[in-house]
Design a protein around this motif. Sequence first.
Motif, PDB file in Angstrom:
ATOM      1  N   THR A 101      -7.595  10.053 -15.297  1.00  0.00           N
ATOM      2  CA  THR A 101      -7.536  10.905 -14.108  1.00  0.00           C
ATOM      3  C   THR A 101      -6.380  10.462 -13.234  1.00  0.00           C
ATOM      4  OG1 THR A 101      -8.729  11.713 -12.161  1.00  0.00           O
ATOM      5  CG2 THR A 101      -9.179   9.461 -12.816  1.00  0.00           C
ATOM      6  N   GLN A 102      -5.842  11.391 -12.478  1.00  0.00           N
ATOM      7  CA  GLN A 102      -4.826  11.010 -11.494  1.00  0.00           C
ATOM      8  C   GLN A 102      -5.494  10.083 -10.480  1.00  0.00           C
ATOM      9  OE1 GLN A 102      -1.662  11.555 -11.604  1.00  0.00           O
ATOM     10  NE2 GLN A 102      -1.676  13.005 -13.296  1.00  0.00           N
ATOM     11  N   PRO A 103      -4.809   9.005 -10.073  1.00  0.00           N
ATOM     12  CA  PRO A 103      -5.390   8.129  -9.054  1.00  0.00           C
ATOM     13  C   PRO A 103      -5.598   8.889  -7.747  1.00  0.00           C
ATOM     14  CG  PRO A 103      -3.164   7.396  -9.678  1.00  0.00           C
ATOM     15  CD  PRO A 103      -3.472   8.590 -10.507  1.00  0.00           C
ATOM     16  N   ILE A 104      -6.664   8.555  -7.019  1.00  0.00           N
ATOM     17  CA  ILE A 104      -6.934   9.247  -5.756  1.00  0.00           C
ATOM     18  C   ILE A 104      -5.808   9.016  -4.754  1.00  0.00           C
ATOM     19  CG2 ILE A 104      -8.509   9.348  -3.761  1.00  0.00           C
ATOM     20  CD1 ILE A 104     -10.792   8.683  -5.747  1.00  0.00           C
ATOM     21  N   ALA A 105      -5.324   7.787  -4.660  1.00  0.00           N
ATOM     22  CA  ALA A 105      -4.232   7.494  -3.715  1.00  0.00           C
ATOM     23  C   ALA A 105      -3.360   6.359  -4.228  1.00  0.00           C
ATOM     24  CB  ALA A 105      -4.821   7.108  -2.365  1.00  0.00           C
ATOM     25  N   LEU A 106      -2.045   6.570  -4.223  1.00  0.00           N
ATOM     26  CA  LEU A 106      -1.116   5.488  -4.576  1.00  0.00           C
ATOM     27  C   LEU A 106      -0.600   4.933  -3.259  1.00  0.00           C
ATOM     28  CD1 LEU A 106       0.724   7.150  -7.576  1.00  0.00           C
ATOM     29  CD2 LEU A 106      -0.878   5.247  -7.646  1.00  0.00           C
ATOM     30  N   ASP A 107      -1.449   4.111  -2.636  1.00  0.00           N
ATOM     31  CA  ASP A 107      -1.176   3.779  -1.243  1.00  0.00           C
ATOM     32  C   ASP A 107      -0.590   2.385  -1.041  1.00  0.00           C
ATOM     33  OD1 ASP A 107      -3.476   2.598  -2.086  1.00  0.00           O
ATOM     34  OD2 ASP A 107      -4.772   3.484  -0.573  1.00  0.00           O
ATOM     35  N   LEU A 147       4.252   1.204  -8.473  1.00  0.00           N
ATOM     36  CA  LEU A 147       5.036   0.645  -9.583  1.00  0.00           C
ATOM     37  C   LEU A 147       4.240   0.688 -10.886  1.00  0.00           C
ATOM     38  CD1 LEU A 147       6.735  -2.449  -7.900  1.00  0.00           C
ATOM     39  CD2 LEU A 147       7.850  -0.377  -8.752  1.00  0.00           C
ATOM     40  N   ARG A 148       2.966   0.367 -10.790  1.00  0.00           N
ATOM     41  CA  ARG A 148       2.124   0.381 -11.979  1.00  0.00           C
ATOM     42  C   ARG A 148       2.043   1.802 -12.551  1.00  0.00           C
ATOM     43  NH1 ARG A 148      -3.443  -2.012 -10.701  1.00  0.00           N
ATOM     44  NH2 ARG A 148      -3.760   0.040  -9.808  1.00  0.00           N
ATOM     45  N   TYR A 149       1.920   2.770 -11.656  1.00  0.00           N
ATOM     46  CA  TYR A 149       1.864   4.175 -12.065  1.00  0.00           C
ATOM     47  C   TYR A 149       3.146   4.559 -12.806  1.00  0.00           C
ATOM     48  CZ  TYR A 149       0.999   9.210 -11.636  1.00  0.00           C
ATOM     49  OH  TYR A 149       0.775  10.532 -11.897  1.00  0.00           O
ATOM     50  N   LEU A 150       4.267   4.057 -12.307  1.00  0.00           N
ATOM     51  CA  LEU A 150       5.565   4.324 -12.924  1.00  0.00           C
ATOM     52  C   LEU A 150       5.626   3.735 -14.331  1.00  0.00           C
ATOM     53  CD1 LEU A 150       7.972   5.740 -11.540  1.00  0.00           C
ATOM     54  CD2 LEU A 150       8.993   3.479 -11.228  1.00  0.00           C
ATOM     55  N   VAL A 151       5.146   2.514 -14.473  1.00  0.00           N
ATOM     56  CA  VAL A 151       5.141   1.835 -15.773  1.00  0.00           C
ATOM     57  C   VAL A 151       4.273   2.600 -16.774  1.00  0.00           C
ATOM     58  CG1 VAL A 151       4.386  -0.287 -16.958  1.00  0.00           C
ATOM     59  CG2 VAL A 151       5.643  -0.439 -14.803  1.00  0.00           C
TER      60      VAL A 151
END
Length: 168
Positions: A137-143, A149-153
């Motif tokens: 699932t898409q994370p609720i918030a990349l805050d 950075l982890r999302y980018l990786v």
Amino acid sequence: MALPQVPDYIVSSVFDLTPEKLTRMGKTLVLADLDNTLARYGEKTASAALLNWKEELEQAGIQIYIVSNSRKPTRAKRFSESFGVSFVGHSGKPGTKGFLRALKETGKNRQQALMVGDQIFTDIWGAHNAGVLAVLTQPIALDNLFRRLRYLVETPFRALCPHKEGLE
Ligand SMILES: [Mg+2]
């Protein structure tokens, strides 16, 4: 087989897991990550929307079980109690310990379960290590910066996913 870090499906939120779709897929157990999947980091109790979703699933005979890596002793426990579901905390994803415990406690087999979570290297990899269908699932918030950075990786693994538009 594809790389174990590649999700089988990508959804925008857990609410894409409807009773109709889950039933069609033969799934009666939703293993769910907690932080950034069911709730924001630090959100202590389940929202009304989550409670409503759980109710709909339960009416269709589908159970939710939280598999969380949170190391905070009371985090998963407190949230799960407010949500009214069972849980395993400090589960060691991508190891299989938490998944196997959830299957054993619920008396379900791998084919009846799916995992939903927001992270490739814990939730998705762990589910595949345990032989369970893995839904990202898409994370609720990349805050914070670390989470961004982890999302980018993780981007290449999302790109390889064969079903990016949710469950069928
Ligand atoms: Mg998470």
